[in-house]
Write a protein that holds these residues in place. Structure first.
Motif, PDB file in Angstrom:
ATOM      1  N   TYR A  43      39.011  35.088  38.416  1.00 40.42           N
ATOM      2  CA  TYR A  43      38.561  36.354  39.035  1.00 40.42           C
ATOM      3  C   TYR A  43      37.350  37.364  38.266  1.00 40.42           C
ATOM      4  O   TYR A  43      37.696  37.225  37.074  1.00 40.42           O
ATOM      5  CB  TYR A  43      40.264  37.202  39.110  1.00 40.42           C
ATOM      6  CG  TYR A  43      41.489  35.930  39.018  1.00 40.42           C
ATOM      7  CD1 TYR A  43      42.135  36.448  40.471  1.00 40.42           C
ATOM      8  CD2 TYR A  43      42.534  35.765  37.906  1.00 40.42           C
ATOM      9  CE1 TYR A  43      42.775  35.937  41.003  1.00 40.42           C
ATOM     10  CE2 TYR A  43      43.586  35.097  38.566  1.00 40.42           C
ATOM     11  CZ  TYR A  43      43.916  35.135  39.789  1.00 40.42           C
ATOM     12  OH  TYR A  43      44.864  34.033  40.027  1.00 40.42           O
ATOM     13  N   ASP A  44      37.330  37.808  38.964  1.00 39.41           N
ATOM     14  CA  ASP A  44      36.045  39.114  38.655  1.00 39.41           C
ATOM     15  C   ASP A  44      36.540  40.346  39.957  1.00 39.41           C
ATOM     16  O   ASP A  44      36.843  39.691  40.962  1.00 39.41           O
ATOM     17  CB  ASP A  44      34.707  38.256  38.732  1.00 39.41           C
ATOM     18  CG  ASP A  44      34.524  37.595  40.690  1.00 39.41           C
ATOM     19  OD1 ASP A  44      34.538  38.790  41.255  1.00 39.41           O
ATOM     20  OD2 ASP A  44      33.380  36.836  39.980  1.00 39.41           O
ATOM     21  N   GLY A  45      36.008  40.767  39.492  1.00 42.56           N
ATOM     22  CA  GLY A  45      36.021  42.504  40.803  1.00 42.56           C
ATOM     23  C   GLY A  45      35.432  43.648  40.558  1.00 42.56           C
ATOM     24  O   GLY A  45      34.650  43.817  38.952  1.00 42.56           O
ATOM     25  N   VAL A  66      37.381  49.217  45.738  1.00 40.72           N
ATOM     26  CA  VAL A  66      37.842  47.669  45.220  1.00 40.72           C
ATOM     27  C   VAL A  66      37.218  46.747  45.351  1.00 40.72           C
ATOM     28  O   VAL A  66      37.488  46.236  46.963  1.00 40.72           O
ATOM     29  CB  VAL A  66      39.770  48.187  44.784  1.00 40.72           C
ATOM     30  CG1 VAL A  66      39.730  47.191  44.256  1.00 40.72           C
ATOM     31  CG2 VAL A  66      40.314  49.541  44.270  1.00 40.72           C
ATOM     32  N   LYS A  67      37.551  45.856  44.776  1.00 43.17           N
ATOM     33  CA  LYS A  67      36.991  44.255  44.772  1.00 43.17           C
ATOM     34  C   LYS A  67      37.735  43.547  44.011  1.00 43.17           C
ATOM     35  O   LYS A  67      38.214  43.115  42.745  1.00 43.17           O
ATOM     36  CB  LYS A  67      35.497  44.221  45.362  1.00 43.17           C
ATOM     37  CG  LYS A  67      35.253  42.567  45.172  1.00 43.17           C
ATOM     38  CD  LYS A  67      33.972  42.259  44.637  1.00 43.17           C
ATOM     39  CE  LYS A  67      33.111  40.735  44.445  1.00 43.17           C
ATOM     40  NZ  LYS A  67      32.109  40.185  44.236  1.00 43.17           N
ATOM     41  N   LEU A  68      38.261  42.429  44.698  1.00 42.90           N
ATOM     42  CA  LEU A  68      39.154  41.446  44.214  1.00 42.90           C
ATOM     43  C   LEU A  68      38.254  40.088  44.381  1.00 42.90           C
ATOM     44  O   LEU A  68      38.708  39.235  45.461  1.00 42.90           O
ATOM     45  CB  LEU A  68      40.625  41.721  43.731  1.00 42.90           C
ATOM     46  CG  LEU A  68      41.250  40.156  43.412  1.00 42.90           C
ATOM     47  CD1 LEU A  68      41.186  40.340  42.028  1.00 42.90           C
ATOM     48  CD2 LEU A  68      42.651  40.133  43.584  1.00 42.90           C
ATOM     49  N   GLU A  69      37.721  39.036  43.329  1.00 42.94           N
ATOM     50  CA  GLU A  69      37.254  38.236  44.144  1.00 42.94           C
ATOM     51  C   GLU A  69      38.009  37.243  43.204  1.00 42.94           C
ATOM     52  O   GLU A  69      37.554  36.704  41.854  1.00 42.94           O
ATOM     53  CB  GLU A  69      35.212  37.984  43.603  1.00 42.94           C
ATOM     54  CG  GLU A  69      35.260  36.615  43.875  1.00 42.94           C
ATOM     55  CD  GLU A  69      34.180  36.735  44.048  1.00 42.94           C
ATOM     56  OE1 GLU A  69      33.464  37.064  45.346  1.00 42.94           O
ATOM     57  OE2 GLU A  69      32.757  36.552  43.724  1.00 42.94           O
ATOM     58  N   THR A  70      38.237  35.858  44.016  1.00 40.82           N
ATOM     59  CA  THR A  70      39.243  34.634  43.003  1.00 40.82           C
ATOM     60  C   THR A  70      38.291  33.381  43.493  1.00 40.82           C
ATOM     61  O   THR A  70      38.097  33.025  44.665  1.00 40.82           O
ATOM     62  CB  THR A  70      41.359  34.382  43.907  1.00 40.82           C
ATOM     63  OG1 THR A  70      40.949  36.075  43.929  1.00 40.82           O
ATOM     64  CG2 THR A  70      41.314  33.712  42.685  1.00 40.82           C
ATOM     65  N   ASP A  83      37.078  36.922  48.581  1.00 39.46           N
ATOM     66  CA  ASP A  83      36.340  38.323  48.805  1.00 39.46           C
ATOM     67  C   ASP A  83      37.581  38.937  49.524  1.00 39.46           C
ATOM     68  O   ASP A  83      37.535  38.829  50.386  1.00 39.46           O
ATOM     69  CB  ASP A  83      35.008  38.347  48.881  1.00 39.46           C
ATOM     70  CG  ASP A  83      34.521  39.477  47.978  1.00 39.46           C
ATOM     71  OD1 ASP A  83      35.654  40.067  47.801  1.00 39.46           O
ATOM     72  OD2 ASP A  83      33.499  39.616  47.917  1.00 39.46           O
ATOM     73  N   ARG A  85      38.732  43.063  49.559  1.00 41.22           N
ATOM     74  CA  ARG A  85      38.108  44.788  49.450  1.00 41.22           C
ATOM     75  C   ARG A  85      38.755  45.244  50.046  1.00 41.22           C
ATOM     76  O   ARG A  85      39.338  44.796  51.320  1.00 41.22           O
ATOM     77  CB  ARG A  85      36.336  44.886  49.801  1.00 41.22           C
ATOM     78  CG  ARG A  85      36.078  43.575  48.505  1.00 41.22           C
ATOM     79  CD  ARG A  85      34.521  44.138  49.164  1.00 41.22           C
ATOM     80  NE  ARG A  85      33.715  42.585  48.240  1.00 41.22           N
ATOM     81  CZ  ARG A  85      32.162  42.879  48.505  1.00 41.22           C
ATOM     82  NH1 ARG A  85      31.832  44.063  48.707  1.00 41.22           N
ATOM     83  NH2 ARG A  85      31.609  41.972  47.478  1.00 41.22           N
TER      84      ARG A  85
END
Length: 345
Positions: A43-45, A66-70, A83, A85
């Motif tokens: 994960y990152d974001g 907010v961003k959450l990238e898996t 991704d 958001r």
């Protein structure tokens, strides 16, 4: 009858492109089924909160993003990225990007999905990793023209030690094809990197003209200062359309020049680790036949890093514009000041 034939042709092209995507998706799913239990997930974001004040506005607008990238590592050669958001304006999570990458060889990679048209340094850099809070005035100008948006497509990337070449094709719901290619060479003529890019958009709309754009530039580091210089030239399809229906010229061409200079100073402090001042300057000419009608951007900023993933960002963005009917007077419309705290993971 002609309209029916044209509609049928559009549907055939659109369906053919969808079948290609579905076929590649099926191939990926088949590989996923064999190794699903062995996949690795990372994960990152980021989280951003800040305030923005526009020129001639007495209020400060607060916001968050907010961003959450898996990333799913299906096997050593195949990865899938999703991704998601949200922001204070929408207040709901939305799918921003979904893509898959396949390492065909050690040097050749295939990407498929809803991909960014990587045209210019800013589009090759994730927004949260830019030194500025927002993308530049020039980059924002390109978005409604179709040069830097996201569209379903396929991209190939070939990498060597000093060379990088990529090319891709995109197709959107407006039945427009985009072909984009980019190449770069590291350590050339004393520069860290020299690059060039070309993009052409072929539309099936009889009113909106085809358009193309070019981009070239260089990156270098001089005594710790990171310097980027870019030049752009191309056709503005929107202005070309309005110009043609008003009986003027059929094609309107733009040109732009942009530079970014920044330097990181390390501090011996337990609170602040790095202090980074920066300057972004650019000029955009919407119609090269009237080069004295333009927009100038001067952005001064400071990034204060508390650690590698946490920074306080302050930008003062000055935009000076004039008009064809009053070239001597410039307005400050679009100028703003922004302060933002960013936390990445």
């Amino acid at each position: 009858m002609t309209n029916k034939i044209l509609l049928f042709s559009n549907l055939k092209v659109h369906n053919a492109f969808k079948y290609i995507l579905l076929g590649l998706a099926a191939f990926l799913i088949q590989n996923v089924a064999d190794v699903f239990a062995q996949k690795k997930v990372s994960y990152d974001g980021y989280f951003e909160i800040g305030g923005k004040s526009e020129y001639d506005d007495i209020y400060i607008e607060s916001y968050y993003k907010v961003k959450l990238e898996t990333e799913f590592e299906i096997n050593e050669n195949t990865k899938i990225e999703i991704d998601m958001r949200s922001d204070s304006e929408d207040r709901e999570m939305r799918l921003y990007e979904a893509s898959a990458s396949i390492d065909i060889t050690e040097r050749l990679e295939l990407e498929i999905g809803d991909l960014r048209k990587r045209f210019g340094i800013e589009e090759w850099t994730s927004r949260e990793k830019l030194p500025t809070i927002r993308r530049s005035m020039i980059n924002r100008y390109f978005e409604p023209l179709g040069y830097v948006n996201r569209e379903p497509g396929i991209q190939l990337e070939w990498k060597m030690e000093d060379f990088f070449i990529s090319c891709g094709i995109h197709y959107n719901e407006s039945h427009a094809f985009t072909f984009i290619a980019r190449g770069s060479k590291s350590k050339l003529a004393g520069f860290d990197k020299v690059f060039a890019a070309f993009q052409t958009i072929r539309t099936r709309d009889g009113q909106v003209p085809h358009s193309s754009a070019f981009n070239g530039g260089l990156v270098c580091n001089v005594k710790g200062f990171n310097m980027e210089l870019e030049a752009f030239y191309g056709q503005d399809p929107i202005e070309s359309y309005y110009s043609s229906i008003s009986g003027e010229k059929d094609n309107v061409y733009f040109s732009a020049l942009k530079t970014t200079i920044s330097k990181k100073f390390s501090l011996n402090s337990k609170v602040i680790s790095v202090f980074e001042p920066l300057l972004l300057a650019g000029i955009l000419v919407n119609d090269i036949d009237y080069i004295d009608v333009n927009r100038i951007q001067v952005l001064l900023g400071i990034n204060i890093y508390f650690n590698d993933n946490t920074r306080l960002m302050i930008n003062g963005d000055l935009i000076l514009s004039n008009h064809f009917y009053n070239k001597s007077k410039r307005t400050l419309s679009g100028s703003n000041a922004i302060i933002q705290l960013q936390i990445r993971w």
